[in-house]
Design an enzyme around this catalytic site. Structure first.
Site, PDB file in Angstrom:
ATOM      1  N   SER A  41       1.644  14.725  28.003  1.00  0.00           N
ATOM      2  CA  SER A  41       2.078  14.434  29.362  1.00  0.00           C
ATOM      3  C   SER A  41       1.185  13.349  29.979  1.00  0.00           C
ATOM      4  CB  SER A  41       2.095  15.729  30.187  1.00  0.00           C
ATOM      5  OG  SER A  41       2.714  15.538  31.429  1.00  0.00           O
ATOM      6  N   ASP A  43      13.823  15.980  29.880  1.00  0.00           N
ATOM      7  CA  ASP A  43      12.492  15.619  30.364  1.00  0.00           C
ATOM      8  C   ASP A  43      12.604  14.311  31.131  1.00  0.00           C
ATOM      9  OD1 ASP A  43       9.753  14.834  30.631  1.00  0.00           O
ATOM     10  OD2 ASP A  43       9.228  15.864  28.776  1.00  0.00           O
ATOM     11  N   HIS A  74      10.152  19.597  29.605  1.00  0.00           N
ATOM     12  CA  HIS A  74       8.811  19.032  29.576  1.00  0.00           C
ATOM     13  C   HIS A  74       7.796  20.114  29.185  1.00  0.00           C
ATOM     14  CE1 HIS A  74       5.708  16.144  30.436  1.00  0.00           C
ATOM     15  NE2 HIS A  74       5.092  17.016  31.207  1.00  0.00           N
TER      16      HIS A  74
END
Length: 296
Positions: A140, A237, A267
């Site tokens: 991320s 995502d 995600h």
């Protein structure tokens, strides 16, 4: 649509992240325990100082293999050097790598360039301390930082990086891809949360013309001369299209990239529900690339 096994295990009712909610989000983050790090004694860990950056160093209980620099997630505003390692410690136990995870400074208290400077400082410390030529990995926000550190290593003359492993990476502050507009709710990291994270890092500069690629790697005009990349992301995502675009631009520049878009993955799905079939597939595929990159 989110994979049914993952959808059944995740609470998607969490409200989007706001600036006012950053402190609460930090306080609610999952705490990775010592037992999760050591994985029944197959992994040892130490707390060390990388030129002023606190780092967690995980080593196999037996002989140590090649290094990995791992940069945690958290939207640029949350997370610690232990974040994500409840799953990624398996790289140490199964592949024998030495994994270094820095406690980089967080926005908004420490906006760009503080976070990426801490990560790059850790890379230089590793090079001086017998941990040269690592794979730089991140999840991320950490995936975005991993891409940025790799660009810095290329543009600033080192240290050497063997590969970049970008997991659902946060790459583009402009938030203008179709997937960035597509996921407004009903998933784990939505457009509003993404804008909050980028604004914390960049302030009023977010989305403007003068953002450095060391802050938002999608801004890099040239992706040539980079080490091999592994890029993966879920189909559900906000980062899907920027991840696909980054891998595509590496190919267009003549580079080496392996891209996976996991159908039904939200995600961070493999961190949230590590035993789901989709998560196991994603982790096994990622580990296969890591093994090839480190040992062949």
């Amino acid at each position: 649509m989110i994979d049914p096994e993952i959808a059944a295990a995740v609470d998607f009712s969490r409200p989007p992240l706001t600036a006012a909610g950053i402190a609460a989000r930090r306080a609610s983050n999952r705490v990775v325990t010592d037992a999760e790090l050591t994985r029944d004694g197959s992994v040892t860990f130490t707390e060390e100082d990388a030129d002023g950056v606190p780092v967690l160093v995980l080593r196999p209980a037996g002989s140590a293999g090649p290094p990995v620099l791992h940069l945690h997630g958290g939207g640029m505003v949350a997370g610690t050097r232990r974040s994500d390692l409840h799953v990624l410690a398996e790289w140490v136990s199964q592949l024998g790598v030495t994994l270094v995870s820095p406690e980089y400074r967080l926005a908004p208290e420490h906006p760009h360039p503080a976070p990426v400077r801490d990560c790059y400082r850790t890379l230089m410390w590793m090079a001086r301390n017998g941990l040269a030529s690592p794979v730089v990995a991140g999840t991320s926000a950490g995936g975005g930082l991993a891409a940025a550190v790799t660009l810095m290593a290329r543009d600033l003359g080192g240290p050497a990086v063997r590969g970049q492993l970008l997991m659902c990476p946060m790459l583009d502050d402009r938030c203008e891809t179709p997937s960035s507009h597509q996921f407004l709710d009903g998933t784990t990291w939505v457009r509003a949360s993404n804008i909050t994270g980028w604004t914390a890092l960049l302030g009023d500069a977010r989305g403007g013309p003068d953002v450095s690629p060391f802050a938002a790697p999608a801004r890099a005009a040239d992706l040539s001369g980079l080490p091999p990349a592994y890029v993966d992301v879920g189909s559900v995502d906000v980062f899907r299209d920027e991840a696909v675009g980054y891998a595509s631009r590496i190919w267009q520049a003549g580079g080496d990239a392996e891209l996976h878009v996991w159908p039904g993955g939200c995600h961070g799905f493999d961190q949230l529900v590590p035993e789901a079939a989709l998560s196991r597939r994603a982790r096994a595929t990622r580990m296969a690339w890591l093994r090839r990159t480190l040992y062949l």
